[in-house]
Scaffold this motif. Sequence first.
Motif, PDB file in Angstrom:
ATOM      1  N   ALA A   1       0.833  -1.206   0.000  1.00  0.00           N
ATOM      2  CA  ALA A   1       0.000   0.000   0.000  1.00  0.00           C
ATOM      3  C   ALA A   1       0.866   1.255   0.000  1.00  0.00           C
ATOM      4  O   ALA A   1       0.596   2.206  -0.730  1.00  0.00           O
ATOM      5  N   GLN A   2       1.949   1.250   0.794  1.00  0.00           N
ATOM      6  CA  GLN A   2       2.817   2.435   0.837  1.00  0.00           C
ATOM      7  C   GLN A   2       3.556   2.639  -0.478  1.00  0.00           C
ATOM      8  O   GLN A   2       4.002   3.727  -0.765  1.00  0.00           O
ATOM      9  N   ASN A   3       3.671   1.549  -1.243  1.00  0.00           N
ATOM     10  CA  ASN A   3       4.389   1.642  -2.506  1.00  0.00           C
ATOM     11  C   ASN A   3       3.556   2.209  -3.641  1.00  0.00           C
ATOM     12  O   ASN A   3       4.063   2.449  -4.717  1.00  0.00           O
ATOM     13  N   LYS A   4       2.260   2.361  -3.401  1.00  0.00           N
ATOM     14  CA  LYS A   4       1.356   2.808  -4.458  1.00  0.00           C
ATOM     15  C   LYS A   4       1.427   4.326  -4.566  1.00  0.00           C
ATOM     16  O   LYS A   4       1.446   5.035  -3.544  1.00  0.00           O
ATOM     17  N   LEU A   5       1.455   4.818  -5.788  1.00  0.00           N
ATOM     18  CA  LEU A   5       1.447   6.280  -5.962  1.00  0.00           C
ATOM     19  C   LEU A   5       0.150   6.854  -5.410  1.00  0.00           C
ATOM     20  O   LEU A   5      -0.921   6.274  -5.645  1.00  0.00           O
ATOM     21  N   PRO A   6       0.192   7.979  -4.729  1.00  0.00           N
ATOM     22  CA  PRO A   6      -1.065   8.612  -4.317  1.00  0.00           C
ATOM     23  C   PRO A   6      -1.780   9.173  -5.547  1.00  0.00           C
ATOM     24  O   PRO A   6      -1.140   9.413  -6.572  1.00  0.00           O
ATOM     25  N   PRO A   7      -3.103   9.394  -5.482  1.00  0.00           N
ATOM     26  CA  PRO A   7      -3.803   9.900  -6.669  1.00  0.00           C
ATOM     27  C   PRO A   7      -3.392  11.322  -7.035  1.00  0.00           C
ATOM     28  O   PRO A   7      -3.461  11.716  -8.205  1.00  0.00           O
ATOM     29  N   HIS A   8      -2.941  12.081  -6.051  1.00  0.00           N
ATOM     30  CA  HIS A   8      -2.647  13.500  -6.295  1.00  0.00           C
ATOM     31  C   HIS A   8      -1.520  13.965  -5.378  1.00  0.00           C
ATOM     32  O   HIS A   8      -1.366  13.464  -4.259  1.00  0.00           O
ATOM     33  N   ALA A   9      -0.719  14.928  -5.844  1.00  0.00           N
ATOM     34  CA  ALA A   9       0.228  15.616  -4.952  1.00  0.00           C
ATOM     35  C   ALA A   9       0.287  17.078  -5.365  1.00  0.00           C
ATOM     36  O   ALA A   9       0.122  17.404  -6.548  1.00  0.00           O
ATOM     37  N   ASP A  10       0.517  17.947  -4.392  1.00  0.00           N
ATOM     38  CA  ASP A  10       0.621  19.386  -4.718  1.00  0.00           C
ATOM     39  C   ASP A  10       1.826  19.635  -5.635  1.00  0.00           C
ATOM     40  O   ASP A  10       1.765  20.466  -6.536  1.00  0.00           O
TER      41      ASP A  10
ATOM     42  N   ASP B   1       3.044  18.170   0.840  1.00  0.00           N
ATOM     43  CA  ASP B   1       2.510  17.215  -0.139  1.00  0.00           C
ATOM     44  C   ASP B   1       3.378  17.182  -1.406  1.00  0.00           C
ATOM     45  O   ASP B   1       2.966  17.638  -2.470  1.00  0.00           O
ATOM     46  N   THR B   2       4.593  16.659  -1.255  1.00  0.00           N
ATOM     47  CA  THR B   2       5.546  16.590  -2.372  1.00  0.00           C
ATOM     48  C   THR B   2       5.871  15.134  -2.677  1.00  0.00           C
ATOM     49  O   THR B   2       6.137  14.348  -1.757  1.00  0.00           O
ATOM     50  N   VAL B   3       5.860  14.789  -3.959  1.00  0.00           N
ATOM     51  CA  VAL B   3       6.229  13.441  -4.389  1.00  0.00           C
ATOM     52  C   VAL B   3       7.410  13.545  -5.353  1.00  0.00           C
ATOM     53  O   VAL B   3       7.404  14.385  -6.267  1.00  0.00           O
ATOM     54  N   VAL B   4       8.447  12.751  -5.122  1.00  0.00           N
ATOM     55  CA  VAL B   4       9.590  12.681  -6.035  1.00  0.00           C
ATOM     56  C   VAL B   4       9.525  11.348  -6.781  1.00  0.00           C
ATOM     57  O   VAL B   4       9.376  10.293  -6.154  1.00  0.00           O
ATOM     58  N   LEU B   5       9.632  11.422  -8.100  1.00  0.00           N
ATOM     59  CA  LEU B   5       9.593  10.218  -8.942  1.00  0.00           C
ATOM     60  C   LEU B   5      10.974  10.000  -9.548  1.00  0.00           C
ATOM     61  O   LEU B   5      11.513  10.895 -10.209  1.00  0.00           O
TER      62      LEU B   5
ATOM     63  N   LEU C   1       9.098   9.526  -1.716  1.00  0.00           N
ATOM     64  CA  LEU C   1       9.952   9.194  -2.859  1.00  0.00           C
ATOM     65  C   LEU C   1       9.496   7.864  -3.453  1.00  0.00           C
ATOM     66  O   LEU C   1       9.303   6.894  -2.717  1.00  0.00           O
ATOM     67  N   PHE C   2       9.337   7.832  -4.774  1.00  0.00           N
ATOM     68  CA  PHE C   2       9.005   6.584  -5.475  1.00  0.00           C
ATOM     69  C   PHE C   2      10.114   6.277  -6.460  1.00  0.00           C
ATOM     70  O   PHE C   2      10.345   7.050  -7.400  1.00  0.00           O
ATOM     71  N   THR C   3      10.824   5.184  -6.201  1.00  0.00           N
ATOM     72  CA  THR C   3      11.891   4.763  -7.117  1.00  0.00           C
ATOM     73  C   THR C   3      11.331   3.743  -8.113  1.00  0.00           C
ATOM     74  O   THR C   3      10.177   3.315  -7.997  1.00  0.00           O
ATOM     75  N   ASP C   4      12.156   3.358  -9.097  1.00  0.00           N
ATOM     76  CA  ASP C   4      11.675   2.484 -10.185  1.00  0.00           C
ATOM     77  C   ASP C   4      10.411   3.059 -10.794  1.00  0.00           C
ATOM     78  O   ASP C   4       9.479   2.328 -11.143  1.00  0.00           O
ATOM     79  N   CYS C   5      10.335   4.354 -10.897  1.00  0.00           N
ATOM     80  CA  CYS C   5       9.112   5.033 -11.310  1.00  0.00           C
ATOM     81  C   CYS C   5       9.453   6.042 -12.415  1.00  0.00           C
ATOM     82  O   CYS C   5       9.860   7.175 -12.126  1.00  0.00           O
ATOM     83  N   GLU C   6       9.319   5.587 -13.647  1.00  0.00           N
ATOM     84  CA  GLU C   6       9.718   6.418 -14.784  1.00  0.00           C
ATOM     85  C   GLU C   6       8.528   7.217 -15.310  1.00  0.00           C
ATOM     86  O   GLU C   6       7.472   6.634 -15.602  1.00  0.00           O
TER      87      GLU C   6
ATOM     88  N   GLN D   1       1.853  10.232 -16.287  1.00  0.00           N
ATOM     89  CA  GLN D   1       1.715   8.777 -16.357  1.00  0.00           C
ATOM     90  C   GLN D   1       3.110   8.212 -16.136  1.00  0.00           C
ATOM     91  O   GLN D   1       4.066   8.670 -16.767  1.00  0.00           O
ATOM     92  N   THR D   2       3.203   7.211 -15.264  1.00  0.00           N
ATOM     93  CA  THR D   2       4.516   6.641 -14.961  1.00  0.00           C
ATOM     94  C   THR D   2       4.474   5.125 -15.141  1.00  0.00           C
ATOM     95  O   THR D   2       3.408   4.537 -15.306  1.00  0.00           O
ATOM     96  N   SER D   3       5.644   4.516 -15.014  1.00  0.00           N
ATOM     97  CA  SER D   3       5.730   3.051 -15.074  1.00  0.00           C
ATOM     98  C   SER D   3       5.026   2.413 -13.877  1.00  0.00           C
ATOM     99  O   SER D   3       4.837   1.202 -13.852  1.00  0.00           O
TER     100      SER D   3
END
Length: 377
Positions: free
Chosen positions: A4-13, A37-41, A175-180, A195-197
Amino acid sequence: MSVAQNKLPPHADFVIIGGGLAGMSTAWGLSVLGERDTVVLEKENVPGMHSSGRNAAMIRQVVPGAELLQLALSGARFFAGEAPGWQQAPPFTPGGSFLSAGRGGRDALEQNAGAATRAGVELELCGPERINEAVPCTAGGEISGGVYCPGDGVTDTDGLIQGYQAAARTGGMRLFTDCEVRHIDMHNGRVAGVQTSRGHIKTGVLVNAAGAWAGLIGSMAGAVKVELTPLRRHLYYTGALAWADQRWPYVWDVERDVYFRPESGGLLLSACDESAAEPALPLVDPAVQDLLAGKLSEVFPRLLDIPIARSWAGLRTFAPDRAFMLGHDPVLEGLYWVAALGGHGVTTSPAVGRIAAGDVSGRGAPAPAAFSPSRFT
Ligand SMILES: Cc1cc2nc3c(=O)[nH]c(=O)nc-3n(C[C@H](O)[C@H](O)[C@H](O)COP(=O)(O)OP(=O)(O)OC[C@H]3O[C@@H](n4cnc5c(N)ncnc54)[C@H](O)[C@@H]3O)c2cc1C
């Protein structure tokens, strides 16, 4: 970590593409401002695998250009301990630096040193004897003069990235790694998400901190047209050398562009080579060792027969005018550039991250006009 923690959230600021120094320092800057609310891909399985983990890690304050100088000074203050949100001091070995030149480059070096002195940097203009005395293996070369900067030094880039990451995580960054990132979504002509991998995430603010891939991300998004060029540069490690004093300052001849510094009991050297490359992990070109030998024979002849135990290369990415790309895209609303940091992305990362965070969130001053992407419209 759970699925569950590995799933991308639906939205980030704020969604940041790239987990190198540009992206991680921006995430840290946002956390310092209280943006949670920051996400790094990051497309690789660890952050910092590209330029940010393959460089010489030198912190240098005598640099060309007033705007770059301000960022370098701000970076130096961070490495000296001004690091909000960090639990520990940033990694830094304050060994100092000697920048040297022959007759042809001395005026330019002294001009940059003059600007740095006026900006408050502690510096000493010196002759070759001073450099030879402090770092004996510099003797015998064609050095006409130099500058000693005691506040310069060397960081540990793994520790630096981890420190930004830890501070940003405390502030809420994920942070989400392996996420292109493979596609940029638009709505009414502005950024709506990516859209990501690993799935889709919505955002109104996308930060392009993709290093050597930043030009590709810009084209994918339909952003301002600018050709960013990754240039390959090699580094050479000698292995342990009994005579290489690990307390030496780094020495960089800025006219002939060749440098060395203490590293892991030996020395790390570069001939400051530049050749155009594709965005990828660059292969080593054995021919560049001849360039190094040629420069050493002219400037640091005592190092000519130095053993080389390991070599690798990394990419430095430049805009056509070699100034950073730092600011809002002038064509595509919702896209912000933190790219083309060239050969100064380690030193300036603390300043770049905080400026970008303030500018992109609307909570700080705009980035310097000299770095604005709108110069390419
Ligand atoms: C040999 C060498 C020596 C150097 N020495 C110094 C020095 O001494 N001092 C100094 O200040 N600077 C130095 N630099 C420069 C410095 O290393 C760079 O300016 C800096 O690392 C750039 O950071 P970045 O985050 O922009 O790029 P990167 O570290 O390359 O990060 C970009 C990240 O974006 C990711 N990415 C790309 N596309 C996507 C996508 N589609 N989806 C998800 N993620 C993506 C990549 O995987 C990468 O991790 C040197 C550079 C080199 C090569």
